[in-house]
Write an enzyme that holds these catalytic residues in place. Structure first.
Site, mmCIF file in Angstrom:
data_model
loop_
_atom_site.group_PDB
_atom_site.id
_atom_site.type_symbol
_atom_site.label_atom_id
_atom_site.label_comp_id
_atom_site.label_asym_id
_atom_site.label_seq_id
_atom_site.Cartn_x
_atom_site.Cartn_y
_atom_site.Cartn_z
ATOM 1 C CE LYS A 49 14.614 -38.199 7.133
ATOM 2 N NZ LYS A 49 15.024 -37.051 7.933
ATOM 3 C CG ASN A 92 19.091 -31.579 7.911
ATOM 4 O OD1 ASN A 92 19.877 -32.343 8.463
ATOM 5 N ND2 ASN A 92 18.429 -31.901 6.815
ATOM 6 C CG ASP A 135 10.630 -36.343 8.015
ATOM 7 O OD1 ASP A 135 10.464 -37.188 8.922
ATOM 8 O OD2 ASP A 135 11.765 -36.063 7.568
ATOM 9 C CG ASP A 136 10.942 -36.699 3.557
ATOM 10 O OD1 ASP A 136 10.217 -35.768 3.183
ATOM 11 O OD2 ASP A 136 12.142 -36.553 3.855
ATOM 12 N N GLY A 161 19.952 -34.833 10.352
ATOM 13 C CA GLY A 161 18.747 -35.411 9.781
ATOM 14 C C GLY A 161 18.821 -35.689 8.301
ATOM 15 C CG ASP A 182 16.947 -22.929 7.772
ATOM 16 O OD1 ASP A 182 17.080 -23.224 6.566
ATOM 17 O OD2 ASP A 182 16.778 -21.770 8.169
ATOM 18 C CG ASN A 183 16.003 -29.071 5.077
ATOM 19 O OD1 ASN A 183 16.674 -29.748 5.845
ATOM 20 N ND2 ASN A 183 14.708 -29.277 4.896
#
Length: 684
Positions: free
Chosen positions: A49, A264, A125-126, A18, A230-231
């Site tokens: 993305k 992620n 998101d974003d 992602g 989880d980033n």
């Protein structure tokens, strides 16, 4: 949703693709499925993305060629018992109230369903949170709009195996005013159908810690346990950083309270061996979910991040092609072993050097210690590994105590000098280990892994080599010509290109680094000096001078008492609750204040500016003083100054020692100085 309902579902554990940047290849994804199955993971979320049909052109259907690739990928995931979740991100431009838009979304996901996919995710998101006029008329809030469309799509897909929803407020810091009081999250929790799971990154986008209490709080609002996106190993926000540390700061007690955990990770595929492997070990350590176990092993063991890291690195070492590879001197392919081709020159197999000739070069094999060092140099977003921290501490101390780095046959020997020399040798050994690790990595058989790592290890080797040369020069050693730091350096002497130039111009550059001086323990104000401050500045100066012998006349005294005016933006004062407690004044051109040639022309050519500094002893926080001084240094650099010097009386040991500790200035060796005078300075 009750815990009983949660436990009836398979705990999702695996990987999100992602990140922003070049997506992984089909072959890399298939390799990921193999690794996931081996390490007990079960999920892959497809959400790159930069796949333009996933995000920017989400309405467009896949071509027959693209469809064939996805069908192959979904089939490969099924072969390894991996749940393939296809994600789509329509939030950039969807009109939620337009039935044609919803129909396009359904049509796109129906097409992917025909490829064999049974799990989906809808990501918001974003994106911008302002709705268009049509949506404002149709929906009471942004959350209502998202929930309405998501529920329709979920029902259209006839209750897929898994269906994930990523909210726009996907972490605690995005919630207004808080998680528990977020109207957005409450709407999502109340109106989203119970079969839909919700993604959550934790307290922050990149969360250092995720606590049980924080998950319990958001679960109450969402009315279901979240799936953690989880980033902790994501690096798409900083092209100079890579994360090879273990999955940590997430207690295994979280697992019974979650629907799943998906990491992620780094944009580069191969370095994610550690991130994915240690996540698998973390899941295996669970005490709350039977389906989390791997290979039927006991689940009662506690998770130890360092032990998990050691296991991952030991297995990764084999991937480098080092198992049963005693000689890697002829490495040149991505495979651990290779047979020579007819095109390859084979003179090394036939050539035997004579007794007076150079021996053949043989590369040293990569070791587990090398990979451990690599991991500690590229650890985690909020912390360096132990070796990296040790190197930073040593360099910080060596620079701050450079006055003890005396050398030469007549240099005095004392305890401080001996300590400096020993610690310099220790720092040099650590630098040598980094260079040795770089050389060994450069010769590994698996070139695919090397190429993903090369830019990072090349950068850290260069930085370490410059630091090594700097410490060597402090100790009296001449650095290699390519590492001499002068007015005309090689391009590797100034790192970071234009971005680096911007950062160096900022007065606070580095004040948020992972290794820094202790944060201020009081509230301070740094501001321009006003006419009302003059009396306080003079009082502070006289108070501090009373502690020293005033045997030397200073140009800086005239800056302080008002005889000379500081240059523009070069007059700052430091204030605490008790009043004025420090100042830094500067002249861009010191020669304009000299009635005679007080200092050698050669010195003034390199250090043309003058700065007067005073910090009250009640200021214990070096970071505050550093901020004050750096602000004035930045203004001088803006004025095209190339260097600055400060004058001190030799009896002012407190200020001299304090400034050495900051590491911003160093003592200048100037011939012909009047007795009792010490000059410190720095190039800009």
């Amino acid at each position: 949703m009750s815990e009983t309902t949660t436990s009836s579902k398979t705990f999702l554990r695996g990987v999100v693709e992602g990140f922003y940047g070049r997506p992984w290849t089909m072959e890399q994804r298939k390799e990921l499925f193999r690794r996931e199955q081996k390490w007990g993971l079960n999920t892959y979320l497809y959400a790159p993305k930069d796949d333009y049909k996933h995000r920017t052109y989400w309405r467009e259907l896949y071509t027959s060629e693209e469809a064939e690739q996805l069908i192959t990928l979904i089939s490969a995931a099924k072969e390894k018992d991996i749940e393939f979740i296809y994600a789509i991100s329509p939030g950039l431009d969807i009109t939620f109230s337009n039935p044609k838009e919803v129909a396009a979304l359904k049509r796109k996901l129906s097409q992917v369903s025909e490829f064999g996919c049974r799990s989906f995710a809808l990501l918001f998101d974003d994106i911008e949170t302002e709705m268009c006029a049509a949506d404002k008329e149709a929906f009471s809030s942004f959350a209502d709009a998202q929930v309405a469309v998501t529920n329709q799509v979920f029902q259209h897909l006839q209750e897929p195996h898994a269906f994930l929803f990523c909210p726009t407020d996907y972490c605690a810091t995005f919630c207004t005013p808080s998680v528990s009081q977020s109207s957005y999250l409450h709407t999502v929790g109340e109106k989203l159908l119970p079969g839909i799971d919700i993604l959550w990154t934790g307290p922050k986008v990149v969360s250092k810690d995720i606590s049980v209490e924080s998950i319990e709080e958001v679960s109450r609002v969402l009315r279901r346990p979240p799936v953690i996106w989880d980033n902790i190993h994501a690096n798409d926000y900083d092209p100079q950083r890579l994360f090879l540390g273990p999955f940590k700061n997430r207690p295994t007690e979280l697992i019974p309270k979650l629907r799943g955990v998906l990491t992620n990770p780094n944009c580069e595929f191969e370095p994610n061996f550690v991130a994915v492997h240690t996540l698998g070990t973390w899941c295996k350590s669970s005490t709350g979910q039977k389906d989390v176990a791997m290979d039927g092993e006991d689940q009662g063991s506690d998770y130890n991040p360092q032990e998990a890291l050691r296991l991952a690195l030991s297995e990764w070492l084999i991937e480098f092609g080092m198992a049963d590879q005693p000689d890697v001197s002829r490495a040149g392919s991505g495979r651990p072993k290779r047979e020579p081709s007819e095109e390859e020159p084979m003179q090394t197999d036939e050539y035997v050097p004579g007794p007076k000739e150079n021996p053949l070069y043989t590369a040293e094999p990569l070791t587990l210690e090398d990979l451990t060092l690599l991991s500690e140099l590229f650890y985690l977003p909020y912390e360096h590994g132990p070796t990296a921290l040790a190197m930073l501490r040593e360099l910080h101390w060596l620079r701050g105590n450079s006055h003890a780095a005396v050398f030469g046959p007549t240099a005095p020997e004392n305890e401080k000098t001996k300590e400096w020399r020993e610690r310099a040798e220790h720092f040099d050994d650590m630098c040598a280990a980094v260079v040795r690790m770089f050389n060994r990595l450069s010769n590994v058989p698996n070139r695919t892994i090397l190429y993903d790592l090369y830019n990072y290890i090349c950068d850290i080797k260069s930085g370490v080599s410059l630091a090594r040369a700097f410490v060597g020069s402090l100790g009296g050693h001449n650095p290699p010509p390519c590492q001499v730091i002068n007015d005309d350096p090689e391009p590797w002497g100034f790192r970071g290109g234009l971005s680096g130039e911007f950062q160096r111009m900022l007065p606070c550059h580095g004040n948020r680094d992972l290794f820094h001086t202790p944060p201020a323990s009081r509230v301070y104000t740094i501001r321009p000096c006003t006419p009302k401050d003059k009396s306080e500045v003079l009082r502070l100066s006289k108070e501090m001078q009373s502690e020293t012998l005033q045997q030397a006349a200073l140009i800086g005294d005239r800056l302080v008492d008002g005889q000379l005016s500081p240059s523009k933006y070069c007059d700052l004062v430091l204030e605490d609750e008790a009043g004025l407690c420090g100042f830094a004044f500067a002249l861009t051109d010191a020669k304009t204040a000299m009635t005679k040639s007080q200092y050698p022309e050669t010195m003034l050519r390199d250090f043309p500016s003058l700065m007067a500094i005073q910090i009250h002893p009640r200021v214990p926080d070096p970071s505050t003083a550093k901020h004050l001084i750096c602000s004035v240094l930045s203004s001088l650099k803006e004025s095209s100054s190339i260097g600055v010097f400060c004058e001190f009386r030799s009896s002012d040991k407190r200020m001299l020692d304090f400034l050495r500790t900051l590491g911003l200035l160093h003592v200048l060796k100037v011939d012909g100085l009047q007795a009792g005078l010490v000059l410190m300075g720095t190039k800009l």
